[in-house]
Design a protein around this motif. Structure first.
Motif, PDB file in Angstrom:
ATOM      1  N   TYR A  17       0.835  -1.202   0.000  1.00  0.00           N
ATOM      2  CA  TYR A  17       0.000   0.000   0.000  1.00  0.00           C
ATOM      3  C   TYR A  17       0.869   1.250   0.000  1.00  0.00           C
ATOM      4  O   TYR A  17       1.947   1.270   0.575  1.00  0.00           O
ATOM      5  N   LYS A  18       0.344   2.309  -0.619  1.00  0.00           N
ATOM      6  CA  LYS A  18       1.028   3.603  -0.533  1.00  0.00           C
ATOM      7  C   LYS A  18       0.579   4.269   0.757  1.00  0.00           C
ATOM      8  O   LYS A  18      -0.598   4.243   1.099  1.00  0.00           O
ATOM      9  N   ILE A  19       1.543   4.876   1.461  1.00  0.00           N
ATOM     10  CA  ILE A  19       1.192   5.553   2.703  1.00  0.00           C
ATOM     11  C   ILE A  19       1.742   6.976   2.703  1.00  0.00           C
ATOM     12  O   ILE A  19       2.749   7.261   2.069  1.00  0.00           O
ATOM     13  N   ASN A  20       1.057   7.842   3.418  1.00  0.00           N
ATOM     14  CA  ASN A  20       1.432   9.239   3.648  1.00  0.00           C
ATOM     15  C   ASN A  20       1.961   9.955   2.404  1.00  0.00           C
ATOM     16  O   ASN A  20       1.215  10.206   1.472  1.00  0.00           O
ATOM     17  N   VAL A  31     -11.706   7.925   4.479  1.00  0.00           N
ATOM     18  CA  VAL A  31     -12.529   7.097   5.365  1.00  0.00           C
ATOM     19  C   VAL A  31     -11.713   6.759   6.600  1.00  0.00           C
ATOM     20  O   VAL A  31     -10.496   6.894   6.608  1.00  0.00           O
ATOM     21  N   GLY A  32     -12.400   6.302   7.643  1.00  0.00           N
ATOM     22  CA  GLY A  32     -11.704   5.914   8.866  1.00  0.00           C
ATOM     23  C   GLY A  32     -12.582   6.176  10.073  1.00  0.00           C
ATOM     24  O   GLY A  32     -13.666   6.762   9.968  1.00  0.00           O
ATOM     25  N   GLU A  33     -12.097   5.749  11.226  1.00  0.00           N
ATOM     26  CA  GLU A  33     -12.840   5.961  12.469  1.00  0.00           C
ATOM     27  C   GLU A  33     -12.655   7.405  12.930  1.00  0.00           C
ATOM     28  O   GLU A  33     -11.588   7.988  12.786  1.00  0.00           O
ATOM     29  N   ASN A  34     -13.702   7.980  13.503  1.00  0.00           N
ATOM     30  CA  ASN A  34     -13.704   9.360  14.034  1.00  0.00           C
ATOM     31  C   ASN A  34     -13.376  10.387  12.954  1.00  0.00           C
ATOM     32  O   ASN A  34     -12.759  11.414  13.242  1.00  0.00           O
ATOM     33  N   ILE A  35     -13.733  10.098  11.702  1.00  0.00           N
ATOM     34  CA  ILE A  35     -13.439  10.999  10.592  1.00  0.00           C
ATOM     35  C   ILE A  35     -14.691  11.151   9.747  1.00  0.00           C
ATOM     36  O   ILE A  35     -15.393  10.171   9.487  1.00  0.00           O
ATOM     37  N   GLU A  36     -14.915  12.365   9.310  1.00  0.00           N
ATOM     38  CA  GLU A  36     -16.044  12.605   8.427  1.00  0.00           C
ATOM     39  C   GLU A  36     -15.641  12.162   7.018  1.00  0.00           C
ATOM     40  O   GLU A  36     -14.707  12.698   6.415  1.00  0.00           O
ATOM     41  N   ALA A  37     -16.329  11.148   6.509  1.00  0.00           N
ATOM     42  CA  ALA A  37     -15.989  10.596   5.191  1.00  0.00           C
ATOM     43  C   ALA A  37     -16.362  11.588   4.097  1.00  0.00           C
ATOM     44  O   ALA A  37     -17.370  12.282   4.183  1.00  0.00           O
ATOM     45  N   GLY A  38     -15.521  11.648   3.073  1.00  0.00           N
ATOM     46  CA  GLY A  38     -15.791  12.523   1.947  1.00  0.00           C
ATOM     47  C   GLY A  38     -14.548  12.740   1.117  1.00  0.00           C
ATOM     48  O   GLY A  38     -13.458  12.291   1.457  1.00  0.00           O
ATOM     49  N   ILE A  59      -6.089   2.544   0.225  1.00  0.00           N
ATOM     50  CA  ILE A  59      -6.585   1.167   0.217  1.00  0.00           C
ATOM     51  C   ILE A  59      -7.253   0.778  -1.101  1.00  0.00           C
ATOM     52  O   ILE A  59      -7.374  -0.404  -1.395  1.00  0.00           O
ATOM     53  N   ALA A  60      -7.695   1.735  -1.890  1.00  0.00           N
ATOM     54  CA  ALA A  60      -8.302   1.441  -3.193  1.00  0.00           C
ATOM     55  C   ALA A  60      -7.731   2.400  -4.231  1.00  0.00           C
ATOM     56  O   ALA A  60      -8.345   3.423  -4.554  1.00  0.00           O
ATOM     57  N   PRO A  66      -9.052   8.002  -5.514  1.00  0.00           N
ATOM     58  CA  PRO A  66      -8.572   6.871  -4.710  1.00  0.00           C
ATOM     59  C   PRO A  66      -9.075   6.962  -3.266  1.00  0.00           C
ATOM     60  O   PRO A  66      -9.225   8.060  -2.724  1.00  0.00           O
ATOM     61  N   VAL A  67      -9.352   5.791  -2.681  1.00  0.00           N
ATOM     62  CA  VAL A  67      -9.856   5.749  -1.307  1.00  0.00           C
ATOM     63  C   VAL A  67      -8.674   5.607  -0.357  1.00  0.00           C
ATOM     64  O   VAL A  67      -7.830   4.740  -0.524  1.00  0.00           O
TER      65      VAL A  67
END
Length: 184
Positions: A17-20, A31-38, A59-60, A66-67
């Motif tokens: 996966y590509k990160i940062n 996307v993620g926990e405690n985050i407003e998706a968009g 992740i996608a 890209p997600v």
């Protein structure tokens, strides 16, 4: 003259996966926990991840945009490996058991091998039964066909015929698959 190190010393492990900072898209779906998706700008997404002391993971990559997920990367990789192991463990491994006949097999031998085939099919293995013709016995092809047909008919309650009797060289072969378990 510089000496090269042994080939295994500097092994580069490529991340799946590509990160940062490795994420190259201008906009991403966050996307993620405690985050407003968009859909947000990549710099904004990186800032949100950094503020929570987490990583931004693509992740996608084929989606438009890209997600990316805000998550602890090492924990994310661990969970992915765990999921892969579970999938691998649940996958059924096809086992093929072979039973060999001669064109002049007697009834006692036939019954003995039939019992083994029933046990193999009950345990979920496929059965490959073949008649091996040695020397001049190849002229008795019809005996081989009759023997294999009798064998498949005797196993009709335990398995289904996948391949009709087929002559390949000096072997005439059939394959039987176990019958699906009957639900009660």
């Amino acid at each position: 003259m510089a000496l090269r190190p042994p080939s295994g010393r500097f092994r580069v492990v490529e991340e799946p996966y590509k990160i940062n900072e490795r994420i190259t898209a201008k906009e991403v779906r966050l996307v993620g926990e405690n985050i407003e998706a968009g859909v947000v700008d990549i710099n904004t997404a990186r800032a949100i991840a950094k503020a929570q002391n987490l990583d931004l993971v693509e992740i996608a990559p084929t989606a438009v945009p890209p997600v990316c997920k805000v998550v602890d990367y090492s924990k994310f990789k661990y969970e992915q490996k765990k999921k892969q192991k579970e999938i691998k463990a649940k996958a059924q491994k096809v086992v093929i058991k072979e039973i060999r006949f001669g064109p002049n097999t007697d009834d006692h031998d036939f019954d003995f091998k039939l019992k083994h085939a029933i046990n193999f099919l009950k345990e979920g293995s496929k059965v490959k039964a073949y008649v091996h013709f040695v020397g001049r016995t190849i002229v008795f092809k019809e005996r081989g066909v009759n023997l294999l047909n009798k064998f498949s008919e005797a196993l009709a309650d335990y398995g289904k015929l996948e391949m009709e009797p087929k002559l390949e060289g000096k072997r005439m072969t059939i394959i039987l698959a176990p019958a699906p378990a009957k639900s009660k």
